[in-house]
Design a protein around this motif. Structure first.
Motif, PDB file in Angstrom:
ATOM      1  N   ALA A 318       0.852  -1.202   0.000  1.00 30.41           N
ATOM      2  CA  ALA A 318       0.000   0.000   0.000  1.00 30.41           C
ATOM      3  C   ALA A 318       0.884   1.247   0.000  1.00 30.41           C
ATOM      4  CB  ALA A 318      -0.922  -0.002   1.223  1.00 30.41           C
ATOM      5  N   HIS A 319       1.972   1.183   0.760  1.00 30.87           N
ATOM      6  CA  HIS A 319       2.887   2.321   0.833  1.00 30.87           C
ATOM      7  C   HIS A 319       3.509   2.608  -0.543  1.00 30.87           C
ATOM      8  CE1 HIS A 319       5.930   4.908   2.866  1.00 30.87           C
ATOM      9  NE2 HIS A 319       6.658   4.521   1.835  1.00 30.87           N
ATOM     10  N   GLU A 320       4.081   1.584  -1.142  1.00 30.78           N
ATOM     11  CA  GLU A 320       4.766   1.812  -2.430  1.00 30.78           C
ATOM     12  C   GLU A 320       3.767   2.233  -3.503  1.00 30.78           C
ATOM     13  OE1 GLU A 320       7.678   2.173  -1.856  1.00 30.78           O
ATOM     14  OE2 GLU A 320       7.900   0.933  -0.066  1.00 30.78           O
ATOM     15  N   LEU A 321       2.578   1.647  -3.459  1.00 28.11           N
ATOM     16  CA  LEU A 321       1.525   2.042  -4.399  1.00 28.11           C
ATOM     17  C   LEU A 321       1.156   3.517  -4.206  1.00 28.11           C
ATOM     18  CD1 LEU A 321      -0.864   1.534  -6.378  1.00 28.11           C
ATOM     19  CD2 LEU A 321      -2.182   0.758  -4.396  1.00 28.11           C
ATOM     20  N   ALA A 322       1.023   3.933  -2.952  1.00 28.71           N
ATOM     21  CA  ALA A 322       0.645   5.321  -2.657  1.00 28.71           C
ATOM     22  C   ALA A 322       1.653   6.310  -3.253  1.00 28.71           C
ATOM     23  CB  ALA A 322       0.528   5.529  -1.148  1.00 28.71           C
ATOM     24  N   HIS A 323       2.918   5.890  -3.347  1.00 31.45           N
ATOM     25  CA  HIS A 323       3.921   6.761  -3.971  1.00 31.45           C
ATOM     26  C   HIS A 323       3.588   7.066  -5.436  1.00 31.45           C
ATOM     27  CE1 HIS A 323       7.108   7.520  -1.111  1.00 31.45           C
ATOM     28  NE2 HIS A 323       7.278   6.243  -0.812  1.00 31.45           N
ATOM     29  N   SER A 324       2.708   6.278  -6.052  1.00 31.87           N
ATOM     30  CA  SER A 324       2.327   6.580  -7.442  1.00 31.87           C
ATOM     31  C   SER A 324       1.659   7.948  -7.518  1.00 31.87           C
ATOM     32  CB  SER A 324       1.365   5.527  -7.993  1.00 31.87           C
ATOM     33  OG  SER A 324       1.874   4.235  -7.787  1.00 31.87           O
ATOM     34  N   ASN A 341       7.526  13.420   0.097  1.00 29.73           N
ATOM     35  CA  ASN A 341       7.378  12.071  -0.463  1.00 29.73           C
ATOM     36  C   ASN A 341       6.891  11.081   0.593  1.00 29.73           C
ATOM     37  OD1 ASN A 341       8.385  12.930  -2.919  1.00 29.73           O
ATOM     38  ND2 ASN A 341       9.936  11.320  -3.076  1.00 29.73           N
ATOM     39  N   GLU A 342       7.630  10.999   1.690  1.00 29.24           N
ATOM     40  CA  GLU A 342       7.390   9.873   2.604  1.00 29.24           C
ATOM     41  C   GLU A 342       6.278  10.120   3.624  1.00 29.24           C
ATOM     42  OE1 GLU A 342       8.400   7.066   1.892  1.00 29.24           O
ATOM     43  OE2 GLU A 342      10.018   7.495   0.486  1.00 29.24           O
ATOM     44  N   GLY A 343       6.170  11.346   4.128  1.00 27.25           N
ATOM     45  CA  GLY A 343       5.110  11.629   5.093  1.00 27.25           C
ATOM     46  C   GLY A 343       3.736  11.517   4.432  1.00 27.25           C
ATOM     47  N   PRO A 406      10.820  12.044   8.644  1.00 30.64           N
ATOM     48  CA  PRO A 406       9.993  12.423   7.490  1.00 30.64           C
ATOM     49  C   PRO A 406       8.747  11.555   7.355  1.00 30.64           C
ATOM     50  CG  PRO A 406      12.219  11.738   6.798  1.00 30.64           C
ATOM     51  CD  PRO A 406      12.218  11.725   8.274  1.00 30.64           C
ATOM     52  N   TYR A 407       8.870  10.298   7.668  1.00 25.98           N
ATOM     53  CA  TYR A 407       7.743   9.377   7.545  1.00 25.98           C
ATOM     54  C   TYR A 407       6.670   9.657   8.597  1.00 25.98           C
ATOM     55  CZ  TYR A 407      10.547   6.265   4.546  1.00 25.98           C
ATOM     56  OH  TYR A 407      11.288   5.735   3.526  1.00 25.98           O
ATOM     57  N   GLU A 408       7.070   9.563   9.870  1.00 28.08           N
ATOM     58  CA  GLU A 408       6.073   9.555  10.939  1.00 28.08           C
ATOM     59  C   GLU A 408       5.691  10.954  11.406  1.00 28.08           C
ATOM     60  OE1 GLU A 408       4.272   7.133  11.741  1.00 28.08           O
ATOM     61  OE2 GLU A 408       5.355   5.523  10.733  1.00 28.08           O
TER      62      GLU A 408
HETATM   63 ZN    ZN Z   1       8.186   5.420   0.919  1.00 27.66          ZN
END
Ligand code: ZN
Ligand code: BES
Length: 629
Positions: A318-324, A341-343, A406-408
């Motif tokens: 789901a994460h990698e797909l969301a990067h689309s 990008n990541e957040g 950046p992510y969380e």
């Molecule tokens: Zn990512």
């Protein structure tokens, strides 16, 4: 430096840009968005921008024997700014020759700069259309991992894959290697007969007899999304636009695990608009892949460590797909803006999982993420500038920004905005944002300006409640950080307490616990946990032999902490096969902290080092051998 930058940015946010000296392009006037499109990418030596480089044609030969890629990169350029030279990024490349519009041209390579590599200078004139660089990769190519048959899952044929994010594309393609420069590409790739080649592009899904594969990516993408994999691969479709590639011995398990990926693409589209890349396939790599997943367009690369057998770790897809959307469609302008990008992707990932699995499930992901955020802030220091969302990575390896901040912190900031603006309003805003900036690049300031105009407007309460400056240009976890309701984990906490107070493990109410509940159960164990208690848990649940890599990693950490030696053979098997840094780094670090553990860490690392990716080796050299590059 930081204070200056903060003051500057704050004033940028407050002032209207009229009268500003730099050339800032305004967005369409209907939106009245002030769009500070100029930025400096501290990690790119190239002088190109998206207007100058239009298209790349790669013509390369992959030698598995020599562990080398050799061939040419032809750039179609449009020199509207009348530049006198084209500068490209390279890293450890040998440049054999260069032609400009078919004629041999002079060129020179600067000396190498740490992390950044060498700038390649090629003289051009206003009319130059094509610049072709003939080159070979070096032994130090940080994007490439060459695997012997022994290092693959099936152990029959060699394998090659690339990992270009963040600044490694330059180690296999001479290119403008910054996230702010986009181009389309085509490629002709020759590989040993019998192997399949795949790229982040339109792919064929069958092995051909010539060993020659052709690719085409018609949407402009930045260099960090250039990707190639070569191996003995098979394909299985999921639905008419999704499917999975893996080594033959892995393909059926992978197909089972990813059953719901087709539905996932649909769920994502419902949230933030159409998937714009045509097909969405996933490639499962051999175990040494150093990261969990990489959002290469049309073809996510992922670690086999998420093939748990029970679909419990597909959140990563789901994460990698969301990067689309967040990343590949709307891209961070520089690595300092990495949270864009990541957040955003972490936020989107959890929204997809909520659609697929319900709110209680998503709340577990939010809570585990919050715990990661707290740990990272403690580790970096609550005042550390590295805990700001807007980073300053100048002069450093951009991988320094690769932690949970950046992510969380990023996704919790978006959640705060969602909560204060209301979900519907926020979702509409995000869809608009993805649409408005589709196939272009944004800085943190562009996003903040866009939000100020399109979402906040006259809503001063909203502006006040989301304390933008504190989140983006300030350290630590702001007091208004939202935290998920904790219903399922609350139950887990109760069982943990009962167990620690002496209740036999079998009597725990653990029926239907998901992998996340188990993870939370283990994460909450106190320092005082005894090996006898580890044994009781193991006797009841056989955790040492779990097929879930996340649980295994946490369990082995506890085993090291508590001297629970029975888990060590399984831990050694884990360390001998899995190359994911997310697991290797905490496990080796934990060993280094344990009394007598340093010796074990050194022994295991020496034994298995060659199974790890060059970048994983770099960080483990530091952790285990105290060697700094
Ligand atoms: Zn990512
Ligand atoms: N784009 C990243 C991976 C990445 C980031 C590679 C920076 C190199 C430099 C990818 O989308 C990612 O975030 N992967 C995570 C998994 C995710 C579920 C958090 C990983 O690999 O652990």
């Amino acid at each position: 430096m930081y204070i200056l930058r903060k003051a500057l940015i704050a004033s940028l946010l407050l002032t209207v840009f009229t009268g500003c000296k730099s050339k800032k392009k305004a967005a369409p006037s209907t939106l009245k968005v002030v769009d500070p499109k100029e930025w400096v990418d501290d990690h790119m030596l190239s002088n190109a921008d998206s207007g100058m480089v239009k298209h790349l044609h790669l013509d390369i030969n992959v030698s598995m024997d020599k562990k080398q890629i050799a061939g040419s990169a032809m750039w179609t350029i449009n020199n509207t700014h009348k530049k006198k030279e084209l500068i490209l990024d390279t890293y450890d490349l040998t440049i054999d020759s260069v032609t400009v519009d078919g004629h041999k041209a002079a060129h020179h390579l600067d000396g190498a700069i740490k992390y950044l590599g060498s700038a390649l200078h090629i003289p051009i004139d206003v009319n130059t259309k094509f610049v072709t660089v003939y080159y070979k990769t070096g032994a130090d190519a940080r994007a490439l991992q060459w695997l012997s048959p022994q290092q693959t899952h099936d152990k029959k044929k060699p394998f090659l894959y690339t990992q270009s994010e963040s600044i490694y594309a330059r180690s296999w393609i001479p290119c403008p290697d910054g996230p702010g420069v986009r181009f389309t590409y085509t490629a002709r790739v020759k590989v040993p007969i019998g192997l399949m080649a795949l790229m982040s592009a339109e792919n064929s899904d069958i092995v051909n007899d010539s060993g020659i594969y052709r690719f085409r990516m018609q949407n402009p993408i930045p260099a960090y999304l250039m990707a190639l994999a070569v191996g003995d691969l098979a394909f299985r479709g999921i639905d008419d636009r999704t499917g999975v590639f893996a080594e033959k011995g892995m393909i059926d398990k992978a197909r089972y695990e990813f059953e719901n990926v087709g539905r996932m693409v649909g769920a994502a589209e419902q949230l933030y608009g159409p998937y714009r890349w045509g097909r969405y396939d996933v490639l499962v790599l051999p175990p040494g892949f150093p990261i969990g997943g990489m959002e290469n367009p049309r073809l996510t690369f992922c670690t086999p460590s998420i093939i748990a057998g029970d679909r419990s770790l597909v959140t990563l897809i789901a994460h990698e797909l969301a990067h689309s959307w967040s990343g590949n469609l709307v891209t961070n302008a520089t690595w300092n803006d990495f949270w864009l990008n990541e957040g955003f992707t972490n936020y989107f990932e959890r929204r997809i999982m909520e659609q697929m699995m319900g709110a209680k499930y998503a709340d577990m992901l939010w809570e585990l993420g919050y715990q990661d955020l707290e740990n990272t802030v403690t580790h970096l220091g609550p005042k550390s500038p590295d805990t700001w969302l807007k980073l300053n990575l100048k002069g450093r390896d951009p991988d320094d920004g690769l932690n949970d901040i950046p992510y969380e912190k990023g996704c919790h900031f978006l959640r705060l905005i969602e909560k204060n603006a209301g979900r519907d309003r926020f979702d509409k805003f995000l869809s608009k944002y993805f649409d408005h900036y589709a196939f272009s690049t944004v800085t943190t300031e562009t996003f903040l300006n866009y939000m100020d105009t399109v979402l906040i407007g006259k809503d001063t309460n909203l502006r006040k409640s989301i304390t933008i400056d504190e989140w983006v240009y300030g350290p630590g976890i702001p007091a208004n950080c939202p935290r998920a309701g904790n219903e399922l984990f609350g139950k887990v906490d109760i069982e943990r307490e009962k167990f620690l107070a002496g209740m036999p493990a079998e009597q725990m109410a653990f029926v239907n616990w998901s992998a996340h509940e188990w993870l939370h159960f283990l994460r909450g164990m106190p320092k005082s946990l005894m090996p006898s208690q580890m044994k009781m848990l193991d006797d009841a649940f056989n955790i040492t032999n779990t097929g879930n890599s996340e649980i295994a990693c946490m369990w082995f950490i506890l085993a090291i902490r508590t001297n629970y030696f029975q888990a060590y053979p399984a831990m050694e098997r884990f360390l001998s096969t899995i190359g994911r840094r997310k697991f290797l780094e905490p496990l080796y670090s934990e060993m280094m902290l344990a009394p007598g553990g340093e010796e074990m860490a050194k022994r295991l690392y020496t034994r298995y080092k060659n199974n790890y990716h060059p970048l994983a080796q770099e960080s483990l050299d530091e952790i285990v051998l105290h060697e700094h590059r």
